[in-house]
Design a protein around this motif. Sequence first.
Motif, mmCIF file in Angstrom:
data_model
loop_
_atom_site.group_PDB
_atom_site.id
_atom_site.type_symbol
_atom_site.label_atom_id
_atom_site.label_comp_id
_atom_site.label_asym_id
_atom_site.label_seq_id
_atom_site.Cartn_x
_atom_site.Cartn_y
_atom_site.Cartn_z
ATOM 1 N N HIS A 1 116.009 103.887 72.434
ATOM 2 C CA HIS A 1 117.453 103.664 72.492
ATOM 3 C C HIS A 1 118.174 104.964 72.144
ATOM 4 O O HIS A 1 119.177 105.320 72.728
ATOM 5 C CB HIS A 1 117.806 102.532 71.503
ATOM 6 C CG HIS A 1 119.264 102.300 71.329
ATOM 7 N ND1 HIS A 1 119.890 102.329 70.109
ATOM 8 C CD2 HIS A 1 120.224 102.043 72.236
ATOM 9 C CE1 HIS A 1 121.172 102.096 70.270
ATOM 10 N NE2 HIS A 1 121.412 101.914 71.550
ATOM 11 N N LEU A 2 117.584 105.700 71.202
ATOM 12 C CA LEU A 2 118.155 106.975 70.762
ATOM 13 C C LEU A 2 117.624 108.095 71.664
ATOM 14 O O LEU A 2 116.602 107.927 72.339
ATOM 15 C CB LEU A 2 117.718 107.254 69.323
ATOM 16 C CG LEU A 2 118.043 106.183 68.281
ATOM 17 C CD1 LEU A 2 117.421 106.538 66.940
ATOM 18 C CD2 LEU A 2 119.554 106.031 68.148
ATOM 19 N N PRO A 3 118.267 109.278 71.649
ATOM 20 C CA PRO A 3 117.691 110.419 72.377
ATOM 21 C C PRO A 3 116.276 110.712 71.850
ATOM 22 O O PRO A 3 116.010 110.544 70.651
ATOM 23 C CB PRO A 3 118.647 111.570 72.024
ATOM 24 C CG PRO A 3 119.916 110.907 71.593
ATOM 25 C CD PRO A 3 119.540 109.593 70.991
ATOM 26 N N SER A 4 115.378 111.146 72.745
ATOM 27 C CA SER A 4 113.962 111.338 72.409
ATOM 28 C C SER A 4 113.723 112.100 71.122
ATOM 29 O O SER A 4 112.819 111.774 70.353
ATOM 30 C CB SER A 4 113.271 112.108 73.529
ATOM 31 O OG SER A 4 113.014 111.235 74.571
ATOM 32 N N GLU A 5 114.542 113.149 70.893
ATOM 33 C CA GLU A 5 114.260 114.031 69.751
ATOM 34 C C GLU A 5 114.500 113.343 68.401
ATOM 35 O O GLU A 5 114.137 113.879 67.357
ATOM 36 C CB GLU A 5 115.036 115.348 69.869
ATOM 37 C CG GLU A 5 116.548 115.253 69.942
ATOM 38 C CD GLU A 5 117.089 114.949 71.354
ATOM 39 O OE1 GLU A 5 116.305 114.540 72.251
ATOM 40 O OE2 GLU A 5 118.313 115.102 71.538
ATOM 41 N N CYS A 6 115.119 112.176 68.401
ATOM 42 C CA CYS A 6 115.357 111.466 67.135
ATOM 43 C C CYS A 6 114.095 110.792 66.610
ATOM 44 O O CYS A 6 114.012 110.426 65.440
ATOM 45 C CB CYS A 6 116.418 110.384 67.320
ATOM 46 S SG CYS A 6 117.995 111.046 67.807
ATOM 47 N N TYR A 7 113.112 110.582 67.497
ATOM 48 C CA TYR A 7 111.923 109.836 67.093
ATOM 49 C C TYR A 7 110.840 110.775 66.573
ATOM 50 O O TYR A 7 110.744 111.934 66.979
ATOM 51 C CB TYR A 7 111.388 109.022 68.278
ATOM 52 C CG TYR A 7 112.346 107.942 68.717
ATOM 53 C CD1 TYR A 7 112.436 106.747 68.007
ATOM 54 C CD2 TYR A 7 113.180 108.124 69.815
ATOM 55 C CE1 TYR A 7 113.332 105.759 68.395
ATOM 56 C CE2 TYR A 7 114.081 107.141 70.204
ATOM 57 C CZ TYR A 7 114.146 105.961 69.492
ATOM 58 O OH TYR A 7 115.035 104.985 69.871
ATOM 59 N N ASP A 8 110.016 110.240 65.703
ATOM 60 C CA ASP A 8 108.886 110.965 65.140
ATOM 61 C C ASP A 8 107.843 111.168 66.250
ATOM 62 O O ASP A 8 107.379 110.199 66.843
ATOM 63 C CB ASP A 8 108.324 110.101 64.001
ATOM 64 C CG ASP A 8 107.237 110.790 63.220
ATOM 65 O OD1 ASP A 8 106.485 111.589 63.825
ATOM 66 O OD2 ASP A 8 107.130 110.530 62.010
ATOM 67 N N THR A 9 107.473 112.415 66.494
ATOM 68 C CA THR A 9 106.564 112.676 67.627
ATOM 69 C C THR A 9 105.125 112.217 67.334
ATOM 70 O O THR A 9 104.303 112.214 68.221
ATOM 71 C CB THR A 9 106.508 114.175 67.989
ATOM 72 O OG1 THR A 9 106.256 114.889 66.783
ATOM 73 C CG2 THR A 9 107.778 114.642 68.635
ATOM 74 N N THR A 10 104.832 111.839 66.095
ATOM 75 C CA THR A 10 103.474 111.350 65.813
ATOM 76 C C THR A 10 103.416 109.824 65.861
ATOM 77 O O THR A 10 102.406 109.228 65.517
ATOM 78 C CB THR A 10 102.986 111.811 64.421
ATOM 79 O OG1 THR A 10 103.800 111.159 63.427
ATOM 80 C CG2 THR A 10 103.088 113.300 64.259
ATOM 81 N N ASP A 11 104.502 109.203 66.291
ATOM 82 C CA ASP A 11 104.555 107.743 66.306
ATOM 83 C C ASP A 11 103.909 107.195 67.565
ATOM 84 O O ASP A 11 104.449 107.322 68.646
ATOM 85 C CB ASP A 11 106.021 107.292 66.239
ATOM 86 C CG ASP A 11 106.158 105.784 66.154
ATOM 87 O OD1 ASP A 11 105.131 105.109 65.982
ATOM 88 O OD2 ASP A 11 107.289 105.293 66.256
ATOM 89 N N THR A 12 102.742 106.585 67.423
ATOM 90 C CA THR A 12 102.118 106.013 68.612
ATOM 91 C C THR A 12 102.385 104.510 68.719
ATOM 92 O O THR A 12 102.162 103.916 69.759
ATOM 93 C CB THR A 12 100.590 106.239 68.599
ATOM 94 O OG1 THR A 12 100.094 105.806 67.351
ATOM 95 C CG2 THR A 12 100.258 107.685 68.818
ATOM 96 N N TYR A 13 102.862 103.899 67.642
ATOM 97 C CA TYR A 13 103.041 102.446 67.637
ATOM 98 C C TYR A 13 104.484 102.004 67.874
ATOM 99 O O TYR A 13 104.734 100.820 68.071
ATOM 100 C CB TYR A 13 102.600 101.864 66.286
ATOM 101 C CG TYR A 13 101.127 101.957 66.048
ATOM 102 C CD1 TYR A 13 100.276 100.961 66.530
ATOM 103 C CD2 TYR A 13 100.572 103.019 65.350
ATOM 104 C CE1 TYR A 13 98.919 101.030 66.316
ATOM 105 C CE2 TYR A 13 99.205 103.096 65.130
ATOM 106 C CZ TYR A 13 98.394 102.097 65.611
ATOM 107 O OH TYR A 13 97.046 102.159 65.403
ATOM 108 N N GLY A 14 105.419 102.925 67.769
ATOM 109 C CA GLY A 14 106.825 102.522 67.907
ATOM 110 C C GLY A 14 107.370 101.935 66.620
ATOM 111 O O GLY A 14 108.328 101.171 66.643
#
Length: 328
Positions: free
Chosen positions: A265-278
Amino acid sequence: MAEQRLPVPRLRGVSREQFMEHLYPQRKPLVLEGLDLGSCTSKWTVDYLSQVGGTKEVKIHVAAVAQMDFISKNFVYRTLPFNKLVQRAAEETHKEFFISQDERYYLRSLGEDPRKVRVVDLKQSLKMSDIADIRQQFPSLGEDITFPMFFREEQFFSSVFRISSPGLQLWTHYDVMDNFLIQVTGKKRITLFSPRDAQYLYLSGSKSEVLNIDSPDLDKYPLFPKARRYECSLEAGDVLFIPALWFHNVVSEEFGVGVNVFLKHLPSECYDTTDTYGNKDPVAASRAMQILDRALKTLAELPEEYRDFYARQMVLRIQDKAYSKNSE
Ligand SMILES: O=C(O)CCC(=O)C(=O)O
Ligand SMILES: [Fe+2]
């Protein structure tokens, strides 16, 4: 306080435009009925899934009881070939088993190697191989399902198989991605709670410690009844939209096969890049939490009377500056 049960609205025949322009921005759960999900709704019998899904090894939760408990860990992780998992989850008593004849199974499919941290390549696009996408891990089954395209292509994060024995209950938790939970076969009861009611849910990370939501221990969890409880029955062919941060608790009333699509929902860069589970908090949220922990450590240098005084000022400042002005 009388416990309220609020129905999750159900809508039939919603178009992509209607969803994206009017429903998605409201950020409320919705059951979407009558969407075109492809041939999976008629094809995915136990026999078909085991034949076409093949013998790829999958990691599963195995529980001797219906209510999985992440605190006492009353379940174990085991591995089975996909076809065996499907057959075992569909039967009530097992000839072959890990713990007991009537053990229950839960599959949340993973990518190729969930431990591998994903790498950012030169074009800043992410290597997705460790993130679940049933079209990659189960290409023949992936062909049978059409995801509701109620989002922009670049929002797609993962697609996950959810296969469950009858009766199994998954604890209340939130995910940080928006979610379309597609119920292909079987029936579930899903209970949802608003992110605004997180204060009544006794959280341990992303999960609620209140496991028995139908008969909670009120000595231990006195505030739980204050949480507004939304409920829906998800039947074969239904799709539940679960906005990010909305808590959900799932009881599989029958053997069932679902697929959920997580999207950003947020721009990609807001998410933790090591998150594989969401389910890892957005980078800014976890940084803010760390800073708060540091502030609390600093406050602890003061005697109680002073600590209390300054802590209350901090709470007020947080409420004033960071709470949404839009009360629900
Ligand atoms: O339906 C299920 O098995 C679990 C759903 C869930 O937690 C999810 O889709 O995020
Ligand atoms: Fe979830």
